[in-house]
Each structure stands twice: as C-alpha cells, then as structure tokens.
Enzyme design. Structure first.
Site, short mmCIF file in Angstrom:
data_model
loop_
_atom_site.label_atom_id
_atom_site.label_comp_id
_atom_site.label_asym_id
_atom_site.label_seq_id
_atom_site.Cartn_x
_atom_site.Cartn_y
_atom_site.Cartn_z
N ASN A 75 0.48 -1.14 0.18
CA ASN A 75 0.13 -0.18 0.12
C ASN A 75 0.85 1.40 0.07
O ASN A 75 2.05 1.50 0.51
CB ASN A 75 -1.74 -0.13 1.63
CG ASN A 75 -0.73 -0.09 2.56
OD1 ASN A 75 0.35 -1.21 2.83
ND2 ASN A 75 -1.12 -0.31 3.52
N ILE A 76 0.38 2.25 -0.46
CA ILE A 76 1.14 3.36 -0.90
C ILE A 76 -0.42 4.65 -0.65
O ILE A 76 -0.75 4.78 -1.51
CB ILE A 76 1.72 3.96 -2.65
CG1 ILE A 76 2.42 2.46 -2.55
CG2 ILE A 76 2.14 4.79 -2.49
CD1 ILE A 76 2.66 2.73 -4.22
N GLU A 77 -0.07 5.30 0.82
CA GLU A 77 -0.75 5.78 0.99
C GLU A 77 -0.33 7.64 0.41
O GLU A 77 0.44 8.10 -0.11
CB GLU A 77 -0.77 6.21 2.69
CG GLU A 77 -1.59 5.09 3.70
CD GLU A 77 -1.56 5.24 4.92
OE1 GLU A 77 -1.88 3.50 5.36
OE2 GLU A 77 -0.79 6.19 5.50
N GLU A 121 -3.56 -4.40 -3.12
CA GLU A 121 -4.14 -6.02 -3.75
C GLU A 121 -3.43 -5.29 -5.69
O GLU A 121 -3.81 -5.96 -6.44
CB GLU A 121 -4.99 -6.47 -3.26
CG GLU A 121 -5.29 -6.85 -2.01
CD GLU A 121 -5.26 -5.95 -1.44
OE1 GLU A 121 -6.15 -6.79 0.29
OE2 GLU A 121 -4.76 -4.70 -1.39
N CYS A 154 -10.07 -5.24 0.27
CA CYS A 154 -11.45 -4.04 1.19
C CYS A 154 -12.13 -4.51 -0.57
O CYS A 154 -11.96 -5.12 -1.54
CB CYS A 154 -10.54 -2.52 0.91
SG CYS A 154 -10.18 -2.25 -0.92
N CYS A 189 -10.58 -3.58 -4.27
CA CYS A 189 -9.72 -4.81 -4.63
C CYS A 189 -10.74 -6.07 -4.74
O CYS A 189 -10.19 -6.36 -6.08
CB CYS A 189 -8.56 -4.66 -3.29
SG CYS A 189 -7.69 -3.88 -3.37
#
Length: 130
Positions: A42-44, A55, A86, A89
């Site tokens: 994940n890349i916030e 994903e 989620c 995804c």
C-alpha cells in the site's frame, strides 16, 4: 510455490509500504496462471482517496507485464491480523478472475483461505453491464 511461500512473499512486500498516516503496512503477492508472482504494497497519500492498495498495485504490475490470468493472491499486514482485500480490490480481482480465485489472508500462525465468490458474492461483471 505453495500457499505458505506465497504468504511469505506478501509479508516481504509490506516491508516497502508507504504508510505515514495509518501506519498499517499491507503487502500482496499475486500468482499468475503461469506461476509468476507479482507483489505490491500500500502507498498512502494525504488525500486518502488517492491511496493505492497493495492488491491493486500487484494487479497493476502483473497487467503491465502482460498477465491477465491469475490463480491466487496472498495478503498480509504487519499485524498479521487476517486482513482481507477491501471491496474495491475484490471488485478489481473480479475483472480478471472467476469466483474460484483463491485469497489467502495471513493470520500470523497460519492463514485463512477464501474464494473470491465467498468474499464478493453477486459481483459486478461484464455480464451485468448488458
């Protein structure tokens, strides 16, 4: 590659996550039909709606490399809390996978195993657009 090895690849993937806001790193390892594995983390973003999910990043890497047939995915967070993909995804996987697509969720001392159909029944597909 067995299920445990795929989960381990997901664990490795979350090590590079960019999560300054949630401090909740997630990694995914996506196996294609020919056995190639693509990972993502994940890349916030401060604007949360622009955040990339692990994903989705793995799917993007695979599609960019010419793969659109997937066998299974493993998902892991640093907390090893059994996190599942989620809804967004799950819907992304539905674009490429049938309801038997396997989703492995890291629980630390093992993993939960689901099918995409269990996680997203009655998904929106190309057929529902007609």
């Amino acid at each position: 590659m067995d299920d445990n090895e795929l989960v381990e690849r997901a664990r490795e993937a979350h090590e590079t996550a960019h999560v300054p806001y949630s401090e909740y790193p997630v990694g995914a390892a996506l196996e294609t039909a020919d056995g190639t594995v693509f990972t993502g983390c994940n890349i916030e973003n401060a604007n949360y709606s622009n955040t990339l999910h692990a994903e989705g990043v793995a799917v993007a890497h695979a599609v960019h490399a010419g793969h659109t047939e997937f066998e299974r995915v493993a998902v892991s967070s640093a907390k090893r809390d059994g996190v599942t993909p989620c809804g967004r995804c799950r819907q992304t996987f539905t674009e490429f996978c049938d309801e038997d697509f396997v989703v492995l969720c890291d629980e630390g001392d093992g993993f939960a195993k689901y099918t995409l159909g269990e996680l997203l029944p009655n998904a929106i597909t190309e057929d529902t657009l007609d």
